[in-house]
Design an enzyme around this catalytic site. Structure first.
Site, short mmCIF file in Angstrom:
data_model
loop_
_atom_site.label_atom_id
_atom_site.label_comp_id
_atom_site.label_asym_id
_atom_site.label_seq_id
_atom_site.Cartn_x
_atom_site.Cartn_y
_atom_site.Cartn_z
N GLU A 104 -16.19 36.62 -122.97
CA GLU A 104 -15.53 36.94 -121.70
C GLU A 104 -16.34 36.34 -120.54
OE1 GLU A 104 -14.38 41.04 -119.33
OE2 GLU A 104 -14.15 41.01 -121.50
N ASP A 106 -16.26 36.73 -116.36
CA ASP A 106 -15.65 37.66 -115.40
C ASP A 106 -15.91 37.33 -113.95
OD1 ASP A 106 -14.78 39.32 -117.44
OD2 ASP A 106 -16.38 40.78 -117.20
N GLU A 108 -14.96 39.99 -110.87
CA GLU A 108 -14.38 41.27 -110.48
C GLU A 108 -14.69 41.50 -109.00
OE1 GLU A 108 -14.06 44.18 -114.32
OE2 GLU A 108 -16.00 44.15 -113.28
N HIS A 121 -18.44 40.73 -108.35
CA HIS A 121 -19.21 41.06 -109.55
C HIS A 121 -18.91 40.01 -110.61
CE1 HIS A 121 -20.73 44.07 -112.60
NE2 HIS A 121 -19.91 43.40 -113.38
N THR A 122 -19.94 39.38 -111.17
CA THR A 122 -19.75 38.40 -112.23
C THR A 122 -20.48 38.85 -113.49
OG1 THR A 122 -21.70 37.05 -111.66
CG2 THR A 122 -19.64 36.55 -110.52
N ASN A 123 -19.94 38.44 -114.64
CA ASN A 123 -20.56 38.82 -115.91
C ASN A 123 -20.14 37.81 -116.97
OD1 ASN A 123 -22.04 40.30 -117.76
ND2 ASN A 123 -20.85 42.18 -117.56
N ASN A 131 -23.64 42.74 -120.17
CA ASN A 131 -24.85 43.18 -119.45
C ASN A 131 -25.58 42.01 -118.81
OD1 ASN A 131 -24.40 45.87 -120.30
ND2 ASN A 131 -25.45 45.47 -122.24
N ARG A 132 -24.80 41.03 -118.30
CA ARG A 132 -25.40 39.88 -117.64
C ARG A 132 -24.83 39.78 -116.21
NH1 ARG A 132 -23.98 37.77 -122.96
NH2 ARG A 132 -25.89 37.59 -124.22
N ASP A 197 -14.28 55.96 -109.98
CA ASP A 197 -15.42 56.69 -110.53
C ASP A 197 -16.70 55.86 -110.49
OD1 ASP A 197 -14.22 54.97 -112.40
OD2 ASP A 197 -15.02 56.08 -114.10
N TRP A 198 -16.58 54.53 -110.18
CA TRP A 198 -17.80 53.72 -110.13
C TRP A 198 -17.74 52.54 -109.15
CZ3 TRP A 198 -17.41 48.50 -111.22
CH2 TRP A 198 -16.27 48.09 -111.93
N ARG A 270 -34.42 48.18 -115.45
CA ARG A 270 -33.35 48.23 -116.45
C ARG A 270 -33.83 47.71 -117.81
NH1 ARG A 270 -27.64 44.94 -115.80
NH2 ARG A 270 -26.65 45.63 -117.74
#
Length: 279
Positions: A104, A106, A108, A121-123, A131-132, A197-198, A270
């Site tokens: 995937e 992303d 967002e 937001h990229t991933n 988790n990148r 919620d986030w 993290r």
């Protein structure tokens, strides 16, 4: 269309000739390229296939997906995001395969209260692992006009671009044991949904449903497929320098210096046992 969009080119880099065919979807009609997949009548294509909208209300969001799958290429789409108080909303625009070991790529867009900036937001997921995350503020208001959001996906790297300005490069790091998306064809997806919620300040700010419906718009889709590209043909540096000129590299550094607000590769809290290998 095929006569104007199909072409072969020869790229000479470091004395190595790489032959690659490129098939572009030019002047795309969204009715031909996409299926409206959920949300009943909240997703619409109009203006004879030149404009698409997604809508979100308290009952449901909406979404669409491409009819075709792609394995390497450049994807361009112009978006105009939800205006006003968009807190709690997420507009997702991404490439994805299916299954527990899916790949995937992303974009967002995390909404915010009026006057506060969107977060981009990229991933990148490979073989089901993500988790990148890297996150950015934009240097413009993405709700006032259309802006182009692009993904270049090659065996050597993935490049995220905004208005043709590179904001992120994710390199193939298989040599250090990091899986890279290169075997699974992916469809293009987009959805508009509530994640209060986030999505906004970690969920502290909720969606104001009195502002519904929330609407995002899409136009000027273009897909350029790359084929016959060997990941071992030329170095990543050679390919990247061919795609990002000196001005582009300066802009990449500018974006990452002034507009990046989160980078997983610098999050020692993290990853107390050590940063991921690709970092």
């Amino acid at each position: 269309m095929a006569s104007t969009c199909n072409r072969c080119y020869v790229l000479m880099v470091l004395g190595i000739v790489v032959i690659s065919s490129m098939v572009a979807s030019c002047g795309a009609n969204l009715l031909q390229d996409f299926d409206l997949t959920w949300g009943d009548n909240r997703a619409k294509i109009f203006n004879k296939g030149q404009l698409l909208s997604l809508s979100l209300d308290k009952v449901s969001g909406s979404g669409f997906q491409s009819k075709k799958e792609y394995l390497f290429g450049r994807i361009d789409m112009q978006l105009k995001l939800v205006s006003g108080n968009s807190a709690g909303t997420v507009t997702a625009y991404y490439l994805s395969s299916q299954g527990p070991t899916h790949d995937e790529i992303d974009f967002e867009f995390l909404g915010n209260v009026s006057g506060d900036p969107y977060i981009l937001h990229t991933n990148v997921f490979s073989q089901g692992k993500g988790n990148r995350e890297q996150q950015f503020y934009l240097w413009f208001d993405p709700t006032r006009n259309f802006h182009t959001y692009s993904i270049i996906w090659k065996p050597q790297h993935i490049i995220f671009l905004v208005d043709n300005i590179p904001i992120r490069v994710f390199k193939n790091a298989e040599t250090v044991g990091v899986p890279f998306p290169k075997n699974q064809p992916m469809r293009i997806y987009s959805s508009l949904w509530s994640a209060d919620d986030w999505a906004t300040r970690g969920g502290l700010v909720k969606t104001d449903w009195s502002k519904a419906p929330f609407i995002a718009y899409y136009r000027n889709f273009k897909a350029t497929e790359f084929s016959s590209i060997s990941s071992n043909s030329i170095s990543d540096e050679a390919v990247q320098s061919n795609e990002i000129d000196a001005n582009g590299r300066r802009r990449l550094r500018w974006v990452q210096k002034y507009f990046m607000i989160y980078n997983y590769c610098k999050d020692l809290k993290r990853f107390p046992q050590g940063l991921p290998a690709e970092c």
